[in-house]
Motif scaffolding. Structure first.
Motif, PDB file in Angstrom:
ATOM      1  N   TRP A  31       0.146-101.454  27.613  1.00  0.00           N
ATOM      2  CA  TRP A  31       1.306-100.892  28.298  1.00  0.00           C
ATOM      3  C   TRP A  31       0.876-100.102  29.533  1.00  0.00           C
ATOM      4  N   ALA A  32      -0.174 -99.292  29.385  1.00  0.00           N
ATOM      5  CA  ALA A  32      -0.679 -98.509  30.512  1.00  0.00           C
ATOM      6  C   ALA A  32      -1.179 -99.430  31.627  1.00  0.00           C
ATOM      7  N   LEU A  33      -1.807-100.532  31.265  1.00  0.00           N
ATOM      8  CA  LEU A  33      -2.292-101.488  32.256  1.00  0.00           C
ATOM      9  C   LEU A  33      -1.138-102.095  33.043  1.00  0.00           C
ATOM     10  N   VAL A  34      -0.061-102.446  32.352  1.00  0.00           N
ATOM     11  CA  VAL A  34       1.105-103.026  33.008  1.00  0.00           C
ATOM     12  C   VAL A  34       1.765-102.008  33.932  1.00  0.00           C
ATOM     13  N   GLU A  35       1.807-100.745  33.505  1.00  0.00           N
ATOM     14  CA  GLU A  35       2.457 -99.717  34.305  1.00  0.00           C
ATOM     15  C   GLU A  35       1.739 -99.428  35.618  1.00  0.00           C
ATOM     16  N   ARG A  36       0.424 -99.568  35.635  1.00  0.00           N
ATOM     17  CA  ARG A  36      -0.315 -99.146  36.824  1.00  0.00           C
ATOM     18  C   ARG A  36      -0.732-100.295  37.753  1.00  0.00           C
ATOM     19  N   THR A  37      -0.287-101.519  37.467  1.00  0.00           N
ATOM     20  CA  THR A  37      -0.671-102.630  38.333  1.00  0.00           C
ATOM     21  C   THR A  37       0.492-103.577  38.591  1.00  0.00           C
ATOM     22  N   ASP A  38       0.374-104.291  39.687  1.00  0.00           N
ATOM     23  CA  ASP A  38       1.331-105.351  40.008  1.00  0.00           C
ATOM     24  C   ASP A  38       0.652-106.717  40.003  1.00  0.00           C
ATOM     25  N   ASP A  39      -0.625-106.747  39.630  1.00  0.00           N
ATOM     26  CA  ASP A  39      -1.406-107.985  39.626  1.00  0.00           C
ATOM     27  C   ASP A  39      -0.920-108.900  38.498  1.00  0.00           C
ATOM     28  N   PRO A  40      -0.441-110.095  38.819  1.00  0.00           N
ATOM     29  CA  PRO A  40       0.062-111.006  37.787  1.00  0.00           C
ATOM     30  C   PRO A  40      -0.994-111.402  36.761  1.00  0.00           C
ATOM     31  N   ALA A  41      -2.246-111.494  37.158  1.00  0.00           N
ATOM     32  CA  ALA A  41      -3.306-111.870  36.215  1.00  0.00           C
ATOM     33  C   ALA A  41      -3.512-110.761  35.179  1.00  0.00           C
ATOM     34  N   LEU A  42      -3.501-109.511  35.631  1.00  0.00           N
ATOM     35  CA  LEU A  42      -3.664-108.395  34.691  1.00  0.00           C
ATOM     36  C   LEU A  42      -2.446-108.257  33.778  1.00  0.00           C
ATOM     37  N   ILE A  43      -1.273-108.500  34.327  1.00  0.00           N
ATOM     38  CA  ILE A  43      -0.057-108.437  33.507  1.00  0.00           C
ATOM     39  C   ILE A  43      -0.071-109.547  32.459  1.00  0.00           C
ATOM     40  N   ALA A  44      -0.524-110.730  32.829  1.00  0.00           N
ATOM     41  CA  ALA A  44      -0.626-111.838  31.864  1.00  0.00           C
ATOM     42  C   ALA A  44      -1.642-111.510  30.773  1.00  0.00           C
ATOM     43  N   LYS A  45      -2.749-110.868  31.169  1.00  0.00           N
ATOM     44  CA  LYS A  45      -3.762-110.475  30.187  1.00  0.00           C
ATOM     45  C   LYS A  45      -3.188-109.435  29.219  1.00  0.00           C
ATOM     46  N   ALA A  46      -2.442-108.472  29.740  1.00  0.00           N
ATOM     47  CA  ALA A  46      -1.824-107.453  28.888  1.00  0.00           C
ATOM     48  C   ALA A  46      -0.781-108.084  27.960  1.00  0.00           C
ATOM     49  N   ARG A  47      -0.021-109.045  28.502  1.00  0.00           N
ATOM     50  CA  ARG A  47       0.982-109.733  27.687  1.00  0.00           C
ATOM     51  C   ARG A  47       0.313-110.497  26.545  1.00  0.00           C
ATOM     52  N   GLU A  48      -0.779-111.174  26.822  1.00  0.00           N
ATOM     53  CA  GLU A  48      -1.509-111.915  25.787  1.00  0.00           C
ATOM     54  C   GLU A  48      -2.087-110.966  24.741  1.00  0.00           C
ATOM     55  N   LYS A  49      -2.578-109.830  25.196  1.00  0.00           N
ATOM     56  CA  LYS A  49      -3.137-108.841  24.269  1.00  0.00           C
ATOM     57  C   LYS A  49      -2.034-108.281  23.358  1.00  0.00           C
ATOM     58  N   SER A  50      -0.858-108.018  23.921  1.00  0.00           N
ATOM     59  CA  SER A  50       0.229-107.497  23.098  1.00  0.00           C
ATOM     60  C   SER A  50       0.744-108.565  22.126  1.00  0.00           C
ATOM     61  N   ARG A  51       0.756-109.834  22.545  1.00  0.00           N
ATOM     62  CA  ARG A  51       1.161-110.925  21.647  1.00  0.00           C
ATOM     63  C   ARG A  51       0.182-111.030  20.471  1.00  0.00           C
ATOM     64  N   LEU A  52      -1.109-110.917  20.764  1.00  0.00           N
ATOM     65  CA  LEU A  52      -2.119-110.955  19.712  1.00  0.00           C
ATOM     66  C   LEU A  52      -1.963-109.769  18.759  1.00  0.00           C
ATOM     67  N   CYS A  53      -1.665-108.607  19.308  1.00  0.00           N
ATOM     68  CA  CYS A  53      -1.434-107.425  18.461  1.00  0.00           C
ATOM     69  C   CYS A  53      -0.253-107.657  17.524  1.00  0.00           C
ATOM     70  N   GLY A  54       0.789-108.296  18.027  1.00  0.00           N
ATOM     71  CA  GLY A  54       1.947-108.596  17.191  1.00  0.00           C
ATOM     72  C   GLY A  54       1.614-109.559  16.064  1.00  0.00           C
ATOM     73  N   GLN A  55       0.801-110.561  16.378  1.00  0.00           N
ATOM     74  CA  GLN A  55       0.398-111.516  15.340  1.00  0.00           C
ATOM     75  C   GLN A  55      -0.468-110.840  14.288  1.00  0.00           C
ATOM     76  N   MET A  56      -1.357-109.975  14.743  1.00  0.00           N
ATOM     77  CA  MET A  56      -2.207-109.259  13.788  1.00  0.00           C
ATOM     78  C   MET A  56      -1.389-108.284  12.951  1.00  0.00           C
ATOM     79  N   ALA A  57      -0.404-107.646  13.569  1.00  0.00           N
ATOM     80  CA  ALA A  57       0.457-106.724  12.830  1.00  0.00           C
ATOM     81  C   ALA A  57       1.224-107.453  11.733  1.00  0.00           C
ATOM     82  N   ALA A  58       1.651-108.676  12.008  1.00  0.00           N
ATOM     83  CA  ALA A  58       2.339-109.473  10.990  1.00  0.00           C
ATOM     84  C   ALA A  58       1.413-109.759   9.810  1.00  0.00           C
ATOM     85  N   ALA A  59       0.152-110.055  10.095  1.00  0.00           N
ATOM     86  CA  ALA A  59      -0.812-110.309   9.017  1.00  0.00           C
ATOM     87  C   ALA A  59      -1.071-109.035   8.214  1.00  0.00           C
ATOM     88  N   VAL A  60      -1.157-107.904   8.900  1.00  0.00           N
ATOM     89  CA  VAL A  60      -1.386-106.632   8.199  1.00  0.00           C
ATOM     90  C   VAL A  60      -0.190-106.293   7.321  1.00  0.00           C
TER      91      VAL A  60
END
Length: 103
Positions: free
Chosen positions: A27-56
């Motif tokens: 979230w902090a990464l998305v807030e401080r940048t406008d770079d689409p590559a970094l936003i995509a990386k943050a989005r992928e990281k949050s999606r992975l966190c959601g999948q892991m949270a479902a397993a937990v």
């Protein structure tokens, strides 16, 4: 020595802290940048966190609830059980047996 948390519940709590920290970082990464590559990386990281949270959460459902100690149960006033009315089928059966002269 009694434990209040089982190893599995401690693991779930630890994973929840890690996942929340990772989401905060994304979230902090998305807030401080406008770079689409970094936003995509943050989005992928949050999606992975959601999948892991479902397993937990699935693991957390396997953990049995803590058992209360017998001496620590709350006191409950128990009322005398009320007589339950017989079922309609039982009433009909008794009436039929009475007509037949049986009891």
């Amino acid at each position: 020595m009694s434990q209040t948390q089982t190893p599995a519940s401690a693991w779930c709590a630890k994973m929840q802290r890690k996942l929340m920290d990772a989401l905060d970082a994304a979230w902090a990464l998305v807030e401080r940048t406008d770079d689409p590559a970094l936003i995509a990386k943050a989005r992928e990281k949050s999606r992975l966190c959601g999948q892991m949270a479902a397993a937990v959460r699935k693991v957390a459902t396997l953990i049995p609830p803590p058992k209360d100690k017998p001496g620590l149960l709350p006191t409950v006033e128990v009322a005398a059980p009320t007589a339950k009315a017989p079922a309609a089928q039982a009433v009909a059966m008794r009436a039929a047996l009475d007509r037949m002269g049986r009891r």
